[in-house]
Motif scaffolding. Structure first.
Motif, PDB file in Angstrom:
ATOM      1  N   ARG A 131      75.894   4.468 -21.933  1.00 35.28           N
ATOM      2  CA  ARG A 131      74.465   3.251 -21.874  1.00 35.28           C
ATOM      3  C   ARG A 131      75.059   3.252 -20.038  1.00 35.28           C
ATOM      4  O   ARG A 131      73.845   2.612 -19.174  1.00 35.28           O
ATOM      5  CB  ARG A 131      74.644   2.576 -22.167  1.00 35.28           C
ATOM      6  N   TYR A 201      71.045   8.763 -28.159  1.00 31.53           N
ATOM      7  CA  TYR A 201      71.257   7.638 -28.506  1.00 31.53           C
ATOM      8  C   TYR A 201      70.933   7.028 -30.232  1.00 31.53           C
ATOM      9  O   TYR A 201      71.767   6.564 -31.178  1.00 31.53           O
ATOM     10  CB  TYR A 201      71.206   6.608 -27.709  1.00 31.53           C
ATOM     11  N   GLY A 202      70.321   7.664 -30.697  1.00 31.07           N
ATOM     12  CA  GLY A 202      70.365   7.399 -31.864  1.00 31.07           C
ATOM     13  C   GLY A 202      69.484   5.761 -32.491  1.00 31.07           C
ATOM     14  O   GLY A 202      69.829   4.796 -30.827  1.00 31.07           O
ATOM     15  N   SER A 203      68.709   5.876 -33.386  1.00 33.68           N
ATOM     16  CA  SER A 203      68.223   3.992 -33.466  1.00 33.68           C
ATOM     17  C   SER A 203      69.139   2.971 -33.015  1.00 33.68           C
ATOM     18  O   SER A 203      68.692   1.473 -33.008  1.00 33.68           O
ATOM     19  CB  SER A 203      67.422   4.310 -34.513  1.00 33.68           C
ATOM     20  N   SER A 205      70.686   1.941 -31.368  1.00 30.59           N
ATOM     21  CA  SER A 205      71.431   1.382 -29.421  1.00 30.59           C
ATOM     22  C   SER A 205      69.992   0.209 -29.002  1.00 30.59           C
ATOM     23  O   SER A 205      69.569  -0.263 -28.701  1.00 30.59           O
ATOM     24  CB  SER A 205      70.185   2.103 -27.918  1.00 30.59           C
TER      25      SER A 205
ATOM     26  N   ASP B 100      64.110   7.453 -28.259  1.00 29.82           N
ATOM     27  CA  ASP B 100      65.098   6.286 -27.708  1.00 29.82           C
ATOM     28  C   ASP B 100      65.084   4.911 -26.600  1.00 29.82           C
ATOM     29  O   ASP B 100      64.216   4.616 -26.745  1.00 29.82           O
ATOM     30  CB  ASP B 100      66.384   6.943 -28.851  1.00 29.82           C
ATOM     31  N   ARG B 101      66.149   5.577 -26.392  1.00 30.38           N
ATOM     32  CA  ARG B 101      66.152   4.333 -24.686  1.00 30.38           C
ATOM     33  C   ARG B 101      65.310   5.066 -23.579  1.00 30.38           C
ATOM     34  O   ARG B 101      65.021   4.669 -22.578  1.00 30.38           O
ATOM     35  CB  ARG B 101      67.760   4.482 -24.161  1.00 30.38           C
TER      36      ARG B 101
END
Lengths: 205, 282
Positions: A131, A201-203, A205, B100-101
Motif C-alpha cells: 500500500r 490484498y484481501g478484504s 484493506s 479489492d483496492r
C-alpha cells in the motif's frame, strides 16, 4: 440533500487523504519501509542507501508472473543485476487465504525450485509495503537509486501479455532504467502502466 | 510506448479457400467463459462480425483500457473471404469493476465485441451468404474473478451463414452491442481539462442540463483509476476532478474518455488541455 452533501464531503476527504498518503512517485524519495524476509530477517530500505534497489511484486498463481518465471526471465534478471550489486527484493503482499500467499518456508522452497536469485523475499501479508507503494499488479516493478530516489515505477517490460513468446522481443524497462542510471544518464522511460493480475490484498484493506 | 494490441489489423485477407471441414468451431467453451463468433448483416448492406463472451458469474473480461490490472481481449482475423477486410473493435460501454483496492474497466455477464467487415471494392470476392468464404478469428483474453485465467480460441463461421436464418438472432445481438457503444459527444459540447499538481479537472459544457456521470479514461496511465472521482454539476456543466496516475508519462495535450451518465447514456469525449503549456511541479 444533506445525505448527498455528506457523501460528497466524505468522498472529498477520501480523495484528499489518498493524495496526502505516501505515494511512490518517480523523482521523489522512495517510501521507507521495514519488512521481514523469508528467513525472519528485518529489511529496511533506509539501510540500503548507497545501493540500487529493485522491488518486484510477486504472486506465484498469476499467469503474468508465470510468464516471467516459467521462461526464466525473472531469474535471469535477478542474477544479472544482483551480480552488479543491485539489491533485488521480491515482495509478496497477498493476504492470508488469497492467491499468492505463502509462508516463509513455502517461499523459500518455491524460489529454490525456481532457481531465484533475488537478494531476499519480503513477506508482506498485511499489505503494508504494497500500500505504501500502491503496488497494483504482479508483477509491478520499482527501481530505487543509491540516494533513495525512485527512478522507475511500472511494468517489467513493454509486452503486457501472459505469452512467454513475448519475453524475448520485449524491451525490459527495469534493465533499461538500471543501465542508464548506472552510467549516470537520466532514465528515459521512468514510468509505464504496470501489467499483471491485481495484488491480492484481501478484504481487510 | 506500449499500445495495447486490442485493435484488429485491418489487413486485406489472403485469398485462401476454406472447406467446411477446415473451419474451426463457431463456439468454444473456455475456462469460466464461452467464446462464440457471430456474423450478420446490419442496416441492409453492411456486414458485421462479433466475438461474444459469455462469462461465468463473478468473472469479467476487460475494456480497451483495462484499468489497474488485466488486459483487453484481442481478436486477430486470420481468415476472411477473399478481398474482405476487418475494421476495429467497437467497444461497448464498460462497467467499473472493483477488485479489492483496484478498479478495472470491463464486462461481466456477457459482452459482444462487434467489428465491421468490408467487402472488396471490385465486388469480385464472395458475396455474404455465398461461396466458400470463411471468417476465422484467433481470440485471446484474460478472464478474472479474484484470480485471472488466460485463454485463447480459434473460432470460425462459413461466410454463407451470414445470410442463414440463424443470422437473424445474431443480427439482433450485434445491433444491441452496437447500440451500447458510446456515441461521440454532440458537436455543440465543449470539453476541456486543467492540470493541477495532483489532479485533472475535466469540464464538459453540454447542450442540456448536466447530469452526473462516471469518467472512463480511454488511455491508460492518465488517471488513478481507483481514486474516487469528484463529480459536480452546475447548470449545463459537468465537472470531474480526477486524481492523476502515478505512472502518468508526461502532461497530456488531450484527455480522451467515455462519460457514462447515471441515466445510462454514454458519450465519447475529447477534452483539450487549457493550461498544459506551463510546467507543473508535483
Amino acid at each position: 440533500m444533506t445525505r448527498t452533501r455528506t457523501v460528497a464531503v466524505a468522498a472529498m476527504m477520501l480523495f484528499t487523504l489518498s493524495g496526502v498518503a505516501q505515494a511512490a512517485r518517480v523523482g521523489e524519495p522512495a517510501p521507507d519501509f521495514t519488512g521481514t524476509d523469508s528467513h525472519g530477517k528485518t529489511v529496511r530500505l533506509a539501510d540500503l542507501k548507497g545501493r540500487f534497489v529493485v522491488l518486484e511484486w510477486h504472486n506465484d498463481g498469476c499467469p503474468y508472473v508465470g510468464k516471467h518465471y516459467g521462461s526464466g526471465n525473472m531469474q535471469r534478471l535477478q542474477r544479472e543485476w544482483t551480480g552488479k550489486g543491485v539489491v533485488w527484493l521480491t515482495v509478496i503482499s497477498s493476504a492470508e487465504g488469497q492467491q499468492g500467499y505463502v509462508t516463509a518456508d513455502q517461499a523459500d522452497a518455491y524460489f529454490k525450485e525456481k532457481n531465484g536469485a533475488q537478494t531476499a523475499v519480503l513477506l508482506d501479508p498485511k499489505g503494508t509495503i504494497g500500500r505504501m507503494y500502491d503496488a497494483r499488479t504482479t508483477p509491478h516493478m520499482f527501481v530505487i537509486d543509491p540516494k533513495g530516489t525512485l527512478i522507475y515505477n511500472g511494468a517489467i517490460d513493454d509486452k503486457p501479455t501472459t505469452d512467454r513468446a513475448d519475453v524475448a522481443g520485449a524491451t525490459n524497462y527495469v534493465s533499461a532504467a538500471l543501465t542508464e542510471a548506472m552510467s549516470g544518464k537520466p532514465v528515459t522511460r521512468s514510468t509505464s502502466r504496470p501489467y499483471g493480475c491485481s495484488v491480492k490484498y484481501g478484504s481487510t484493506s | 510506448m506500449g499500445i495495447r494490441s486490442t485493435l484488429i489489423t485491418a489487413a486485406v485477407a489472403v485469398a485462401c479457400t476454406a472447406s467446411a471441414d477446415a473451419i474451426p468451431s463457431r463456439v468454444v467453451k473456455g475456462r469460466y467463459v464461452t467464446v462464440e463468433l457471430v456474423a450478420a448483416r446490419q442496416n441492409g448492406r453492411e456486414v458485421w462480425a462479433a466475438v461474444r463472451f459469455r462469462l461465468d458469474p463473478g468473472w469479467h473480461v476487460y475494456w480497451r483500457n483495462p484499468g489497474d490490472s488485466g488486459e483487453p481481449p484481442r481478436i486477430e482475423w486470420t481468415h476472411l473471404p477473399r478481398g474482405w477486410s476487418a475494421g476495429q473493435i467497437e467497444w461497448p460501454t464498460p462497467q467499473r469493476i472493483s477488485v479489492d483496492r483496484l478498479v478495472n474497466y470491463g464486462y461481466t455477464g456477457e459482452v459482444l465485441l462487434p467489428v465491421r467487415l468490408t467487402p472488396p471494392e471490385h465486388r469480385s470476392g464472395p458475396r455474404p451468404g455465398s461461396g466458400d468464404g470463411a471468417i476465422v478469428a484467433d481470440v485471446r483474453w484474460i478472464v478474472c474473478h479474484d484470480v485471472c485465467v488466460p485463454g485463447k480460441a480459434t473460432v470460425g463461421i462459413p461466410a454463407g451463414q451470414i445470410a442463414a436464418p440463424a443470422s437473424d438472432e445474431w443480427a439482433a445481438l450485434i445491433a444491441r452491442a452496437r447500440d451500447s457503444v458510446p456515441r461521440p459527444a454532440p458537436k455543440s459540447w465543449r470539453a476541456a481539462f486543467r492540470e493541477e499538481p495532483e489532479a485533472f479537472t475535466v469540464s464538459i459544457l453540454m447542450d442540456r442540463r448536466a447530469e452526473r456521470g462516471t469518467f472512463f479514461p480511454t488511455d491508460e496511465s492518465r488517471i488513478d483509476d481507483a481514486a474516487p472521482q469528484q463529480v459536480s454539476v452546475s447548470a449545463n456543466t459537468l465537472r470531474f476532478r480526477l486524481r492523476k496516475s502515478d505512472q502518468l508519462p508526461a502532461t497530456p495535450t488531450v484527455l480522451r474518455g467515455v462519460v457514462v451518465f447515471t441515466s445510462g447514456a454514454a458519450f465519447e469525449i475529447l477534452a483539450a488541455g487549457t493550461n498544459t503549456d506551463r510546467p507543473k511541479s508535483r
